[in-house]
Design an enzyme around this catalytic site. Structure first.
Site, short mmCIF file in Angstrom:
data_model
loop_
_atom_site.label_atom_id
_atom_site.label_comp_id
_atom_site.label_asym_id
_atom_site.label_seq_id
_atom_site.Cartn_x
_atom_site.Cartn_y
_atom_site.Cartn_z
N ASP A 156 21.51 30.78 -26.85
CA ASP A 156 20.84 30.99 -25.55
C ASP A 156 21.53 30.17 -24.47
OD1 ASP A 156 19.09 31.45 -23.48
OD2 ASP A 156 17.28 30.92 -24.62
N HIS A 230 17.57 42.76 -23.45
CA HIS A 230 17.26 41.64 -22.55
C HIS A 230 18.47 41.31 -21.67
CE1 HIS A 230 15.75 37.92 -20.97
NE2 HIS A 230 16.70 37.21 -21.55
#
Ligand code: HEM
Length: 320
Positions: A156, A230
Site C-alpha cells: 500500500d 480500486h
C-alpha cells in the site's frame, strides 16, 4: 522590516513529505468552547515545532515528524487568517450501498517516527500543554506491517509521487497566495471484515485492488462500463491524461484479541477536490452503482478534512 520584505519571508511547509515510518499516531481533537480554549490552542500550535524538536533530538535516526491540520469550523477562530480557498467540512458521500461519513475534528496531529516510544512521548507532552482546551475524538496507533502491506495483504503506497513531483502534488502554490506552502489532508478510519476478505481467492482480491498480491504488479484497467478496481477508481486524470497524484501514508492498526483490523487512510493534496473525486468514484462507482469493492470489506468509521498550514504560519499564531 518593511512590508515588502516580510511578505517575501520564506514560507516553510510542514514535513508532509516525511518518510514512511514504522509507527504513526493519528490524533483527532475538537477545540472546546470559549476564548481561553482558543487561546491555549493558538499558543500550543505556535510551539509545536519546538515540541517536535525536543522529542526528535532524542533519536535523530528515528525520522520523527509531526504534521498539524486545522479543520474548517475551527479555522477562523484558531488562526484568524484568510480561509484556504477549498477548505470546507468533509463532504459526505452516499453511494447505493456504502457511505463516507463525516465526523467531528478541529485538529489533526499526524505523528510519525520509527519508534512508538517517541510518538508516545510527543503526544504526552502535547496533551499536557493542551490540557482541558480540547476533547479527544479519536487516537489511533498504526504500525508498519511487513513490506508496507495493509491488513488486506497488499503493498500500500506504491503509486505515491516521488522526488520533485511531491511538492507539485501536495503543496499549494500561486493559485491561492495566502495558503501557499500549505496542503489539504483527509483522513478516514476503516474497519475491515477480514474474514470476508480472506474467504475470497487471491485472484478475486487482486482484481478488486488492481495489483497482484505477491509481486505488486499493476493489472490492466477493466473495459469502460465494467467493474473497476480500486486502483482505477482512485486514478484522477484531466482531459489531456495528466494524473493528479496525492500523497498517502496509510497505516494498519488493530487488535487481534479484540477482533479489530483496520486501515487508517490519510491523503495529502494540493487540491482537495482530487481526494473528494477519488472518494466519489469509490463510493458511488464508475459507472454509478459499480462501487469500489474494497468497500464491501472496509467500513469507514470517520471522515475529516483539514488544512495543513506552513510551519512559518503556525509559528506566528501567538504573535499577532
Ligand atoms: C492505491 C489500499 C482507501 C486512494 C491503493 C493500493 C492499495 C490501496 C493496496 C495499490 C497500491 C498503491 O498504489 O498504493 C487501500 C485501502 C484503503 C484505501 C486498504 C482503505 C480501506 C483509499 C482512499 C483513497 C485511496 C479512501 C482516496 C480517497 C488511492 C490512490 C491509489 C491507491 C490514489 C493509487 C492509484 C494509482 O495507481 O494511481 N490503495 N486504499 N485509497 N489508493 Fe487506496
Amino acid at each position: 522590516p518593511p512590508a515588502s520584505m516580510s511578505r517575501r519571508a520564506p514560507i516553510e511547509p510542514q514535513r508532509i513529505d516525511a518518510p514512511l515510518t514504522q509507527s504513526a499516531t493519528f490524533l483527532v481533537l475538537t477545540v472546546n468552547e470559549g476564548p481561553e480554549a482558543t487561546k491555549t490552542v493558538r499558543s500550543v500550535l505556535s510551539s509545536v515545532a519546538d515540541l517536535a524538536k525536543n522529542v526528535a533530538i532524542r533519536d535523530l535516526n528515528a525520522s520523527f515528524a509531526c504534521t498539524v491540520g486545522i479543520g474548517s469550523s475551527a479555522w477562523d477562530s484558531v488562526t484568524r487568517l484568510p480561509r484556504p480557498a477549498e477548505l470546507h467540512p468533509f463532504k459526505e458521500i452516499k453511494g447505493k450501498e456504502h457511505a463516507a461519513i463525516s465526523t467531528p475534528g478541529d485538529l489533526l496531529f499526524h505523528i510519525r517516527s520509527e519508534r512508538r516510544d517517541l510518538n508516545f512521548e510527543f503526544e504526552r507532552q502535547l496533551m499536557d500543554l493542551l490540557g482541558d482546551a480540547v476533547t479527544v475524538v479519536d487516537e489511533t496507533n498504526g504500525f508498519r506491517y511487513f513490506d508496507v502491506r495493509d491488513l488486506l495483504g497488499f503493498v500500500d503506497g506504491t503509486a505515491n509521487p516521488v522526488g520533485s513531483s511531491v511538492p507539485a502534488s501536495i503543496l499549494i502554490a500561486e493559485e491561492d497566495a495566502s495558503a501557499s506552502g500549505g496542503s489539504y489532508v483527509v483522513i478516514q478510519k476503516y474497519i475491515h471484515d477480514l474474514k470476508g476478505w480472506k474467504s475470497m481467492s487471491t485472484e478475486e482480491q487482486e482484481s478488486i485492488i488492481g495489483r497482484s498480491k505477491l509481486e505488486n504488479i499493476e493489472l490492466d484497467d477493466a473495459p469502460d462500463g465494467q467493474q473497476q478496481s480500486h486502483k482505477s477508481l482512485a486514478t484522477i486524470e484531466d482531459d489531456d491524461g495528466n494524473e493528479f497524484d496525492i500523497l498517502r501514508d496509510n497505516m494498519p492498526f488493530g487488535s487481534p484479541g479484540l477482533g479489530e483490523f483496520g486501515t487508517y487512510f490519510i491523503g495529502y493534496s494540493r487540491r482537495l477536490w482530487v481526494i473528494e473525486k477519488m472518494m466519489e468514484r469509490m463510493f458511488v462507482g464508475d459507472p454509478p452503482g459499480l462501487h469500489d469493492r474494497i468497500l464491501d470489506f472496509s467500513k469507514p468509521t470517520s471522515g475529516c478534512t483539514f488544512f495543513v498550514p506552513p510551519t512559518t504560519v503556525l509559528d506566528k499564531l501567538i504573535d499577532d
